[in-house]
Scaffold this motif. Structure first.
Motif, short mmCIF file in Angstrom:
data_model
loop_
_atom_site.label_atom_id
_atom_site.label_comp_id
_atom_site.label_asym_id
_atom_site.label_seq_id
_atom_site.Cartn_x
_atom_site.Cartn_y
_atom_site.Cartn_z
N ASN A 1 12.76 24.00 7.04
CA ASN A 1 12.21 24.54 5.79
C ASN A 1 11.22 23.60 5.10
OD1 ASN A 1 14.03 22.61 4.96
ND2 ASN A 1 14.90 23.84 3.30
N ARG A 2 10.95 22.45 5.73
CA ARG A 2 9.98 21.50 5.19
C ARG A 2 9.24 20.84 6.35
NH1 ARG A 2 10.55 20.76 -0.14
NH2 ARG A 2 9.22 18.91 -0.14
N PHE A 3 8.11 20.21 6.02
CA PHE A 3 7.37 19.48 7.04
C PHE A 3 6.67 18.28 6.41
CE2 PHE A 3 4.46 22.67 5.40
CZ PHE A 3 3.26 21.99 5.25
N MET A 4 6.38 17.29 7.25
CA MET A 4 5.68 16.08 6.82
C MET A 4 4.36 15.98 7.57
SD MET A 4 8.47 13.03 6.30
CE MET A 4 8.98 13.03 8.02
N LEU A 5 3.31 15.62 6.87
CA LEU A 5 2.00 15.36 7.46
C LEU A 5 1.73 13.87 7.40
CD1 LEU A 5 -0.35 18.18 6.08
CD2 LEU A 5 0.44 17.87 8.41
N THR A 6 1.43 13.29 8.55
CA THR A 6 1.08 11.86 8.61
C THR A 6 -0.32 11.74 9.17
OG1 THR A 6 3.40 11.27 8.99
CG2 THR A 6 1.75 9.61 9.50
N LYS A 7 -1.21 11.15 8.40
CA LYS A 7 -2.60 11.00 8.86
C LYS A 7 -3.17 9.69 8.34
CE LYS A 7 -4.03 13.98 5.01
NZ LYS A 7 -4.73 15.23 4.65
N TRP A 8 -4.33 9.33 8.91
CA TRP A 8 -4.98 8.08 8.56
C TRP A 8 -6.08 8.34 7.52
CZ3 TRP A 8 -3.65 3.22 10.20
CH2 TRP A 8 -2.70 3.16 11.23
N GLU A 9 -6.03 7.56 6.44
CA GLU A 9 -7.06 7.63 5.42
C GLU A 9 -7.42 6.21 4.98
OE1 GLU A 9 -5.96 10.04 2.14
OE2 GLU A 9 -5.91 11.92 3.29
N ASN A 10 -8.71 5.87 5.12
CA ASN A 10 -9.21 4.55 4.72
C ASN A 10 -8.43 3.43 5.40
OD1 ASN A 10 -11.05 5.80 2.93
ND2 ASN A 10 -9.45 5.91 1.34
N GLU B 1 4.12 26.40 2.00
CA GLU B 1 2.76 25.95 1.76
C GLU B 1 1.99 25.70 3.05
OE1 GLU B 1 2.44 22.70 -0.92
OE2 GLU B 1 3.78 23.56 -2.43
N ALA B 2 2.53 26.18 4.15
CA ALA B 2 1.91 25.92 5.46
C ALA B 2 0.52 26.54 5.58
CB ALA B 2 2.81 26.45 6.57
N ASP B 3 0.27 27.64 4.88
CA ASP B 3 -1.04 28.30 4.97
C ASP B 3 -2.10 27.62 4.11
OD1 ASP B 3 0.31 29.03 2.68
OD2 ASP B 3 -0.68 30.98 2.53
N LYS B 4 -1.68 26.69 3.24
CA LYS B 4 -2.63 26.04 2.34
C LYS B 4 -3.03 24.64 2.81
CE LYS B 4 -0.32 28.37 -1.51
NZ LYS B 4 0.47 28.17 -2.76
N LEU B 5 -2.32 24.13 3.79
CA LEU B 5 -2.57 22.75 4.25
C LEU B 5 -3.17 22.76 5.64
CD1 LEU B 5 0.77 21.38 2.89
CD2 LEU B 5 -1.49 20.71 2.07
N PHE B 6 -4.06 21.79 5.88
CA PHE B 6 -4.78 21.75 7.16
C PHE B 6 -4.56 20.40 7.84
CE2 PHE B 6 -6.72 25.04 4.71
CZ PHE B 6 -7.16 25.98 5.64
N VAL B 7 -4.61 20.43 9.17
CA VAL B 7 -4.46 19.21 9.96
C VAL B 7 -5.77 18.91 10.65
CG1 VAL B 7 -1.99 19.56 10.33
CG2 VAL B 7 -3.61 20.54 11.95
N THR B 8 -5.99 17.62 10.93
CA THR B 8 -7.19 17.18 11.63
C THR B 8 -6.78 16.34 12.83
OG1 THR B 8 -7.30 15.22 10.22
CG2 THR B 8 -8.53 17.16 9.50
N LYS B 9 -7.76 15.83 13.54
CA LYS B 9 -7.51 15.04 14.75
C LYS B 9 -6.60 13.85 14.45
CE LYS B 9 -9.88 12.36 18.31
NZ LYS B 9 -11.19 11.90 18.84
N GLY B 10 -5.57 13.68 15.28
CA GLY B 10 -4.68 12.54 15.15
C GLY B 10 -3.54 12.72 14.17
N THR B 11 -3.46 13.88 13.53
CA THR B 11 -2.39 14.11 12.55
C THR B 11 -1.04 14.23 13.25
OG1 THR B 11 -3.90 15.28 11.05
CG2 THR B 11 -1.54 15.68 10.77
N LYS B 12 -0.01 13.69 12.62
CA LYS B 12 1.36 13.86 13.10
C LYS B 12 2.07 14.83 12.18
CE LYS B 12 1.77 9.24 15.13
NZ LYS B 12 2.53 7.96 15.12
#
Length: 538
Positions: free
Chosen positions: A257-266, A278-289
């Motif tokens: 019922n939940r998820f975590m997004l891990t990505k690289w920023e700066n 909120e899965a339809d409102k959030l987007f993933v990019t290359k390398g996202t976990k």
């Protein structure tokens, strides 16, 4: 002389260009590519397609030079033969003449021949025609595949067969979703293998001689883990994809019922947590976990009860239930060995597996960074490295048991059960098992006052590769006691062999490198203790 120098400079430039390309490819690998997690779809190219040929009816197949046509005529004129379409695109039927078939659709084959026959004969001649054999062709397979080359097949063969013949797609480099077929240097077909993997759909395509299958490089991918049915690395076609679209691939479990997004920023790794709605409102990019999980409080645990007892093999208990409480409700039999009850736990098995994996990586690092001072020594190192690779592969296949050692002195009321725990009630045994580096590994009847050496002597004695410093006595409850030659134990009763015990004799490691010998010995010990398996090194 000047011309020779220019040629030499050109060759050096080409060589450096290749080296740079290889270096860029290697350095571009991300943490996902080196993580060891499986890529979605990589298991399909294991040789299951390449040996098959597609002799199936395809009404849209376009007849070509070399195709074999089976023709049968009866009535006023009888004729039967298998005719090959010649280089001019014709077949020849006596008394009928040439019939041009090049470019004709397979569905029109019979009508085409029948119309030519009717120009010569009346309606009392009947015709049957069938495409007997497709034209053999050669197709180039290039790009990110294991073995780029030219492969023979049939024009009706599947794309999967040609890629399989090329050894499959390079792990972490080739795309499963961006595959193109080129004809005369022009793209004639785009293929996304996810359609086949997810829905079982793949477009049938008629290959021609000289076609090129190009497996393009993978561009975008994400890593998915947690409460999902498909915990893989997935490839994305676009730079930005919604989590909702990803869920079609990964099949989250009903409890998630939940998820975590891990990505690289700066230059920093940032993790954020969101509810599933909120899965339809959030987007993933290359390398996202992307990790799915449940924050529901689980109050019940599932525990398995195996071995010598009466009652259910699987029970549900409240969280916080102790081992003592479960054992107090088990109906034992006269053959139940109550004092040697065993508890196996998944979390312990995972820890044992991680420990062994860390030691294996350390062994690989030591093996491949060893220096050699002579050519002969270099040859020895290479052979030793090959043996180490095979040894590492064997060890990685071993599954630790995850046993929690319990003694008579432990307070069982303080051992709380976890989800997936396995309680094993052993059967009373009068057998002592001897295995490993002994001449005749065997199971022997228990004999009072017999020592470890006595049991080994009964099995033909120690083998030539026996490591006398690594002899293990595995007690019936799983406790491990090591006997080393020349040691004097203050508590001699601790080495007393009892009914139900096992004796494991580990082997020596033949290596001139002290560090490698130490690593292999430690790994053999951990495997023997964690999985009750004796492996031979090399």
């Amino acid at each position: 002389m000047k011309k020779n120098i220019l040629i030499l400079l050109f060759l050096i430039t080409r060589i450096w260009a290749v080296d740079i390309a290889i270096e860029q490819t290697n350095s571009d690998k991300s943490q996902l590519q080196n993580s060891g997690k499986a890529y979605f779809g990589e298991a399909i190219f294991k040789g299951n397609f390449k040996e098959n040929q597609q002799f199936r009816y395809n009404p849209n197949y376009v007849l070509n030079v070399g195709d074999v046509i089976s023709v049968k005529m009866w009535g006023a004129y009888e004729f039967s033969a298998e005719l090959s379409i010649d280089k001019q695109g014709n077949i020849f039927i006596p008394k009928v003449g040439d019939i041009h078939l090049l470019g004709v659709y397979n569905r029109n084959l019979k009508n085409k021949i029948q119309s030519s026959v009717k120009r010569v004969f009346n309606n009392n001649v009947y015709v049957y025609a069938d495409l007997k054999q497709y034209q053999p062709i050669s197709v180039f397979v290039s790009g990110s595949v294991q073995k780029v080359g030219l492969y023979r097949g049939l024009s009706t063969d599947s794309l999967l067969q040609f890629i399989d013949k090329a050894g499959g797609i390079l792990r972490g480099q080739g795309s499963y979703r961006d595959i193109t077929i080129l004809r005369d240097k022009k793209i004639v077909k785009h293929i996304d293998l996810y359609e086949f993997l997810l829905d079982g759909q793949i477009d049938m395509f008629q290959f021609r001689n000289g076609d090129v299958v190009m497996v393009n490089p993978v561009r975008n991918f994400i890593e998915v883990s947690g409460d999902v049915n498909r915990p893989y690395i997935f490839e994305l076609l676009s730079d930005y994809t919604s989590v909702q679209d990803i869920m079609r691939f990964i099949m989250p479990k009903p409890t998630a019922n939940r998820f975590m997004l891990t990505k690289w920023e700066n230059g920093q790794e940032i993790t954020s947590e969101y509810p599933l709605n909120e899965a339809d409102k959030l987007f993933v990019t290359k390398g996202t976990k992307l990790k799915f999980f449940s924050d529901y409080y689980v109050n019940n645990l599932e525990v398995k009860i195996e071995g010598e007892h009466k009652g259910p093999k699987q029970i549900m208990v409240k969280k916080g239930t102790s081992l003592y409480k479960v054992l107090s409700h088990i109906k034992f039999t006269p053959l139940s060995d109550i004092k040697n009850v065993r508890l196996y736990r998944k979390s312990v098995a995972n820890t044992q597996k991680q420990l062994i994996e860390t030691m294996l990586k350390d062994l690989e690092a030591r093996a491949f960074t060893s220096d050699s001072s002579t050519v002969a020594e270099s040859g020895i190192r290479n052979k030793e490295s090959e043996m180490i690779i095979k040894f590492v592969e064997r060890v990685r296949k071993v599954k630790p048991l995850g046993q929690v050692i319990i003694s008579n002195k432990d307070n069982l009321d303080k051992i709380y059960l976890e989800e997936g725990d396995r309680i094993v009630i052993p059967k009373r045994s009068n057998i002592v098992v001897v295995q490993g580096e002994v001449n005749i590994p065997n199971a022997l009847a228990y004999r009072e006052n017999y020592s470890i050496d006595d049991y080994v002597d009964a099995c033909g004695g120690y083998g030539e590769r026996a490591n006398m410093d690594k002899i293990l006595l595995i007690k019936a409850n799983g406790r491990v006691i090591q006997q080393s030659s020349g040691d004097f134990f203050s508590d001699s009763s601790s080495l007393k062999v009892e009914a139900g015990d096992s004796i494991l004799v580990l082997g020596k490691t033949d290596s001139k490198n002290i560090l490698i010998t130490s690593s292999v010995t430690q790994i053999l010990y951990q495997v023997a203790v964690g999985a009750a398996v004796v492996l031979r090194a090399f």
